[in-house]
Design an enzyme around this catalytic site. Structure first.
Site, mmCIF file in Angstrom:
data_model
loop_
_atom_site.group_PDB
_atom_site.id
_atom_site.type_symbol
_atom_site.label_atom_id
_atom_site.label_comp_id
_atom_site.label_asym_id
_atom_site.label_seq_id
_atom_site.Cartn_x
_atom_site.Cartn_y
_atom_site.Cartn_z
ATOM 1 N N ARG A 1 -11.771 14.508 6.730
ATOM 2 C CA ARG A 1 -12.501 14.751 5.482
ATOM 3 C C ARG A 1 -13.946 15.129 5.780
ATOM 4 N NH1 ARG A 1 -10.928 9.448 2.071
ATOM 5 N NH2 ARG A 1 -9.667 8.799 3.851
ATOM 6 N N GLY B 1 -13.118 4.152 9.983
ATOM 7 C CA GLY B 1 -11.747 4.404 10.398
ATOM 8 C C GLY B 1 -11.423 5.857 10.161
ATOM 9 N N HIS C 1 -13.388 1.802 -0.490
ATOM 10 C CA HIS C 1 -13.287 0.814 0.585
ATOM 11 C C HIS C 1 -13.745 -0.567 0.112
ATOM 12 C CE1 HIS C 1 -13.430 4.188 3.831
ATOM 13 N NE2 HIS C 1 -12.181 3.849 3.562
ATOM 14 N N GLY D 1 -10.725 7.039 7.345
ATOM 15 C CA GLY D 1 -11.680 7.176 6.259
ATOM 16 C C GLY D 1 -12.887 6.330 6.621
ATOM 17 N N GLY E 1 -15.083 1.040 14.048
ATOM 18 C CA GLY E 1 -16.134 0.037 14.089
ATOM 19 C C GLY E 1 -15.780 -1.145 14.968
ATOM 20 N N ASN F 1 0.873 -1.171 0.000
ATOM 21 C CA ASN F 1 0.000 0.000 0.000
ATOM 22 C C ASN F 1 0.908 1.217 0.000
ATOM 23 O OD1 ASN F 1 -1.906 1.993 0.322
ATOM 24 N ND2 ASN F 1 -2.846 1.129 2.151
ATOM 25 N N ARG G 1 -2.711 -2.346 -3.384
ATOM 26 C CA ARG G 1 -3.967 -1.640 -3.224
ATOM 27 C C ARG G 1 -3.929 -0.427 -4.154
ATOM 28 N NH1 ARG G 1 -5.860 2.873 1.029
ATOM 29 N NH2 ARG G 1 -8.028 2.986 0.367
ATOM 30 N N GLU H 1 -7.980 -6.247 4.780
ATOM 31 C CA GLU H 1 -7.768 -5.876 3.379
ATOM 32 C C GLU H 1 -6.496 -6.497 2.815
ATOM 33 O OE1 GLU H 1 -9.299 -1.400 2.967
ATOM 34 O OE2 GLU H 1 -8.332 -1.803 4.886
ATOM 35 N N HIS I 1 -17.642 0.609 7.365
ATOM 36 C CA HIS I 1 -16.180 0.632 7.488
ATOM 37 C C HIS I 1 -15.826 1.980 8.105
ATOM 38 C CE1 HIS I 1 -11.964 -0.150 6.037
ATOM 39 N NE2 HIS I 1 -11.924 1.166 6.230
ATOM 40 N N GLY J 1 -11.115 0.399 12.227
ATOM 41 C CA GLY J 1 -10.644 0.842 13.530
ATOM 42 C C GLY J 1 -11.708 1.286 14.495
#
Length: 400
Positions: free
Chosen positions: A248, A217, A190, A219, A337, A9, A102, A386, A215, A335
């Protein structure tokens, strides 16, 4: 000698990696459980000023570290060459036989993971104008690895491709044809995480057809799945839309952006930077984008930021229950969740109208099931992986 798959990544100033043993019994991507042993995980950070390398074993125990020195700079090629050289020298009789990357956006050309060959990287790089914050660096990592190790098989796995099962109407914006022809559509992201979760849900809730996965985290997004396939997701054209995130903004009306430009508070570059780096939970709280910090704070702005986050999720959950025609299961992952019991409890409370009933003790201990037996919707905490998903897809394509 045993073979390994390297999962990469690549970011702007960092490279994260993980190595998996390519066993004869290793699962293909269609296997929900996965059986590829992880050998180690590592990263190289601060490549443009103070590069440092760290690697840990599967249990998280440090194996090695290296520093290039303050003021030194390295590129992606140097970083990946160092990582692979270290792996092959220090992990027994092991050779890196393939690499999986990724990549955020696959465009209309790639609706599934693909071997990196021919003009694949040129096409993917052409999409960076749509998603500049990650795409450029994801592609740069693959190019760098090809230069450092020519002939090494490489695979690109896309965050957007899982959502290509959405209906055409769900992927379309009400814009003129020439604008849509330029690539403006609801891409969704995601997807690697949701791909993994879609394969895990049958293990926990085998009769659940209508599922919402969150998802959550740095993001954050949500995805509505029917029979394991994406039918809607909160992130749209870019990675800044949908839910508010750590830094964001999430959804902001276009009129607001026009107003800020007309007022000359921003130009296009600074506006994008604000939306990606200074907004979201950080912008709301004025102090932090980290949910762990915010949920433990008594500062009214921090409390309001978490409430806004939960409120946005509740809105989308209601919409997605309507899109799915009901709801059988809700899954928390990533994270926040996986680790924030207060956020999970707050959202479940807002979903009481769906007859969601939270098991407080199970939620405090992290599940996996955190709803009561008589809950109208089963609620789960399922850790995502992932890297394993990328490794499985890479193995499947390399073996072909």
């Amino acid at each position: 000698m045993s073979d390994a798959i390297l999962v990469v990544n690549a970011g702007s100033t960092s490279v994260k990696f993980a190595a998996y043993e390519m066993t004869a019994a290793g699962s293909a991507a269609g296997d929900a459980t996965g059986s590829l042993p992880v050998l180690c995980r590592g990263r190289i950070d601060s490549m443009q000023g103070d590069p440092h390398f760290v690697v840990k074993n599967a249990a998280g125990k440090p194996l090695a570290a290296h520093e290039w020195g303050d003021g030194h700079t390295i590129d992606h090629k140097t970083a990946l060459h160092f990582a692979i050289t270290w792996l092959e020298a220090n992990l027994g009789d092991m050779k890196v036989a393939a690499a999986g990357h990724r990549v955020v956006l696959g465009g209309t050309r790639f609706e599934a993971p693909t071997r990196i060959e021919g003009d694949v990287l040129d096409y993917l790089e052409s999409l960076a104008v749509m998603e500049p914050s990650h795409q450029t660096y994801n592609v740069r990592g693959a190019r760098a690895l090809a230069e450092a190790f020519p002939g090494l098989p490489q695979v690109a796995c896309f965050d957007s491709s899982f959502h290509r099962t959405m209906s055409e109407v769900a992927q379309t914006y009400a814009l003129p044809q020439d604008v849509r022809d330029a690539g403006v559509r609801h891409w969704g992201y995601h997807g690697i995480s949701y791909d993994y979760i879609s394969r895990q849900v049958p293990r926990f809730a085998p009769r659940a057809r209508r599922v919402i996965a969150a998802h959550l985290g740095g993001g954050a997004s949500m995805c509505a799945m029917l029979d394991g396939r994406s039918v809607e997701t909160t992130m749209g054209f870019g990675g800044v839309s949908g839910l508010p995130m750590a830094t964001r903004s999430g959804d902001v009306p276009p009129g607001v952006l026009f107003y800020l430009l007309r007022q000359k508070m921003f130009d296009d570059v600074s506006l994008e930077k604000m939306l990606y780096e200074r907004a979201g939970l950080l912008g709301l709280s004025g102090s932090s984008g980290d949910t762990r910090v915010l949920q433990d704070s008594a500062d009214p702005r921090a409390v309001a930021a978490v409430e806004y986050f939960v409120y946005a999720m509740a809105k989308y959950a209601g919409a997605y229950a309507a899109v799915l025609g009901g709801l059988d299961a809700f899954v928390f992952t990533a994270g926040i969740g996986e680790h924030s019991a207060p956020v999970r409890a707050a959202l479940c409370d807002k979903l009481a109208w769906l007859v969601v009933k939270l098991d407080t003790q199970a939620n405090a201990s992290g599940g996996p099931r955190i709803s009561t037996p008589d809950s109208g919707v089963s609620v789960w905490v399922i850790p995502t992986d992932e890297e394993l998903m990328i490794a499985q897809h890479t193995l499947a394509l390399v073996r072909k």
